[in-house]
Design a protein around this motif. Sequence first.
Motif, PDB file in Angstrom:
ATOM      1  N   VAL A 100     -41.088 117.253  36.641  1.00 29.19           N
ATOM      2  CA  VAL A 100     -40.982 118.867  36.256  1.00 29.19           C
ATOM      3  C   VAL A 100     -39.776 118.982  35.504  1.00 29.19           C
ATOM      4  O   VAL A 100     -38.656 119.099  36.187  1.00 29.19           O
ATOM      5  N   GLY A 101     -39.980 119.585  34.441  1.00 28.14           N
ATOM      6  CA  GLY A 101     -38.831 119.967  33.671  1.00 28.14           C
ATOM      7  C   GLY A 101     -38.924 121.442  33.438  1.00 28.14           C
ATOM      8  O   GLY A 101     -39.878 122.292  33.771  1.00 28.14           O
ATOM      9  N   PRO A 102     -38.103 122.035  32.489  1.00 23.55           N
ATOM     10  CA  PRO A 102     -37.952 123.508  31.982  1.00 23.55           C
ATOM     11  C   PRO A 102     -39.478 124.017  31.650  1.00 23.55           C
ATOM     12  O   PRO A 102     -39.775 125.224  31.592  1.00 23.55           O
ATOM     13  N   GLY A 103     -40.280 123.265  30.848  1.00 23.11           N
ATOM     14  CA  GLY A 103     -41.608 123.621  30.518  1.00 23.11           C
ATOM     15  C   GLY A 103     -42.642 123.076  31.375  1.00 23.11           C
ATOM     16  O   GLY A 103     -43.949 123.601  31.074  1.00 23.11           O
ATOM     17  N   GLY A 104     -42.371 122.823  32.643  1.00 24.88           N
ATOM     18  CA  GLY A 104     -43.425 122.617  33.629  1.00 24.88           C
ATOM     19  C   GLY A 104     -43.331 120.942  33.869  1.00 24.88           C
ATOM     20  O   GLY A 104     -42.909 120.229  33.051  1.00 24.88           O
ATOM     21  N   PRO A 105     -44.650 120.660  34.548  1.00 27.01           N
ATOM     22  CA  PRO A 105     -44.767 119.209  34.517  1.00 27.01           C
ATOM     23  C   PRO A 105     -45.114 118.386  33.531  1.00 27.01           C
ATOM     24  O   PRO A 105     -45.973 119.038  32.647  1.00 27.01           O
ATOM     25  N   SER A 106     -44.768 117.270  33.212  1.00 23.44           N
ATOM     26  CA  SER A 106     -45.060 116.349  32.100  1.00 23.44           C
ATOM     27  C   SER A 106     -45.313 114.943  32.479  1.00 23.44           C
ATOM     28  O   SER A 106     -44.444 114.734  33.504  1.00 23.44           O
ATOM     29  N   VAL A 107     -46.341 114.148  31.919  1.00 24.06           N
ATOM     30  CA  VAL A 107     -46.506 112.995  32.535  1.00 24.06           C
ATOM     31  C   VAL A 107     -45.356 112.102  31.827  1.00 24.06           C
ATOM     32  O   VAL A 107     -45.022 112.216  30.766  1.00 24.06           O
ATOM     33  N   VAL A 108     -44.912 111.173  32.915  1.00 24.30           N
ATOM     34  CA  VAL A 108     -43.821 110.124  32.293  1.00 24.30           C
ATOM     35  C   VAL A 108     -44.520 108.906  31.777  1.00 24.30           C
ATOM     36  O   VAL A 108     -45.329 108.383  32.451  1.00 24.30           O
TER      37      VAL A 108
END
Length: 521
Positions: free
Chosen positions: A452-460
Motif C-alpha cells: 500500500v503506497g500513496p496511490g493505494g494498493p499495488s501488486v508486488v
Amino acid sequence: MSRRAFPAAILLVVSMIGIVLIGRDTDPAPTPFFSETGGTWMPAVGASGSLTGSWFCPGVPATGEAGVGGSVVVSNRDDAQLVGRYMILTDDGVVADREFSVGPWAQTRIDVDATVPDPTAFASIVVEIDGGGGFVEQIANHPAGNSVAACSNDTSPTWYLADGFTVDGSIDTLVLTNPFDEPVVANLRFSTEERESQPGQFKGFTVLPRTVRTIPIAELGARDEPIIAVSVEATAGRLVVGRAQHYVGGGRLGYDVSLAAPELRDQWWFADGERNDGISETYSIYNPTDDDVEVTVFFGGLPLDAGVEDLDPIVIGPRRVVVFDPYADPTITGPLAGDDAFTPVDGDEAGDDGSGDGEFVDFATAIGEIPLGRHSTVFSTLAQPSIVVERVLTRPAGESVATSVVMGAPPRPDGYVASVWHMGVGPTVATEQALVVYNIDQSDATVTVEAVGPGGPSVVPSLSEIPLAPGSIITIDLVDPDVLGQELIVSSTSRVFVERLLPRGGDLEGRSGSFLLPASN
C-alpha cells in the motif's frame, strides 16, 4: 523468495473443511466508540460497519527504561483522509486525549511511552476512527525482543489465556484496561500444574473507570510454574485484557505482549508449526467450563505419505489445562479427566495465594512421526465453544533461542474464513520466510501480495500469483524493497490463515509471531 509448499492428505483436508462449515449466528455490528460492543470474532479489518470504528489495544510497557516502550500504528485503507482521536490510559487514568489524522493510503504512528508524562508499568491506548475506515496494531518494545499484536475491535466481559510461564523468574503480567466511565468488577481464576484457584483478593476486584490495572501472576501464588491458564470474568462492566510475558529461563527466552481471547471457541487454527532440530512446539488447551470437553487435533500441510496416525480425542476436565506436545513420548502427569481425586481450591479457604494439593496438567500423547518441516494445526471440540488454545514455539536464534506465543485464530461464528488478510506492521529489513500461508481448501490457489503506497494498493510483481496447492503451506520471503516498512495485503483465491514472523528487533536474532488481520468480507 521462498515458495515452499507441502502437499496435504486429501482426506484430512476434507475433514477440516467439514469442521469449518459448522456455523452459528452472524455477529451483530458493534455500536459506537466507548459503548458496549457485540462482536465475537478475532480482530478484523472492516468489522465495525458503523459510523465509527473503535480499537482497544492490549497495552505496551512505559517504564522509561532504556529500550522499553511501545507505539500504535493506525493504517488508513481508503483514498480519503482518515480522522479520529485516541486516549492513552495508565493506572492514573487518562493521560492523553488527542485528535489525529492520517492521509489517504497512509499510516501514522503514535509513540505511546513518549506521550506518557510519568513512567508506568503499562499504558493502553484506545483509538476511535471516524467512519471506521482503518485498522490498528501495536508494537511493544523490549530489550528481550519486540512484539506486534492486533488491537481488539471490541471489549468483553470475559477474557481467557491458556499459556503463562513463570519458571526461573520469567515474568507473566496481566494488563487489564477499562476504557469506560463506570468501574468494572471482575473475578479472576487461574489453573496451574497443581491446582485451580480463585484467590480471595481477586474475587470481585475493581478496575477503576478509564484506567489500567496490572496483575503480576506471581501475586496469585503462581511462582516457578510451567503452565498458568487464566480466566477473567466481569460481573459488572466490560474491559480489555492483555498479557505481557518476559521469558528469562526454563528453555524459553523472549518478550511477548498479546490480547487474551474474549470468548471460548469450538475451533482454533494455526498456520505455522515446525518440526526441526532445536525447535520446541507445544499447545496449551484450556477448558474453563464446568464440564468435560473432548478436543480433536488435526495436522495439515503434510506430505501424503506422512503416516501421521489419528489421535483419540483429548478429554479435558472442568477448569483444567492440557499441554499437547506433538513430539513428546506419551506422558501423563496429574489425574485423568473427571478424576475424583482432583479438588479445585478456593482462595478463601486456601489463603491469598490459593495454594493447594493435587496435580492438574495433562501432557497429551504424541500422534506418531510428524515429518520434518512445517505443518498447520487445528483444534476442534466438535461441540459448543468451550476452549482456548495457544501455541508456544521456541526456535534456535544464533547462539540462543527465541520464544513466541500465539493465540490460535478462530473462524467467524458463521463459519467464514477470510481470503484477504491485512498487515499494517511488517519487516523493515529483508526477511526470509516472513509469512506463513495455509490453504484450508482442497483446490489449487494462488497468493498475491500488494503493498500500500500513496496511490493505494499495488501488486508486488515478485509476489504475484504464488502457487498454493490444496491443503498446503507456503512461506513467503519479504525481501523486495517495495514491501519493506509498508502496509501489506495478502490475497488468496482460496480461504487461508496467515501468520507473520517478524525479526525481534535491534541486534536480537529470532522471530516474533502473530496473525495478520482478516478482512471481514
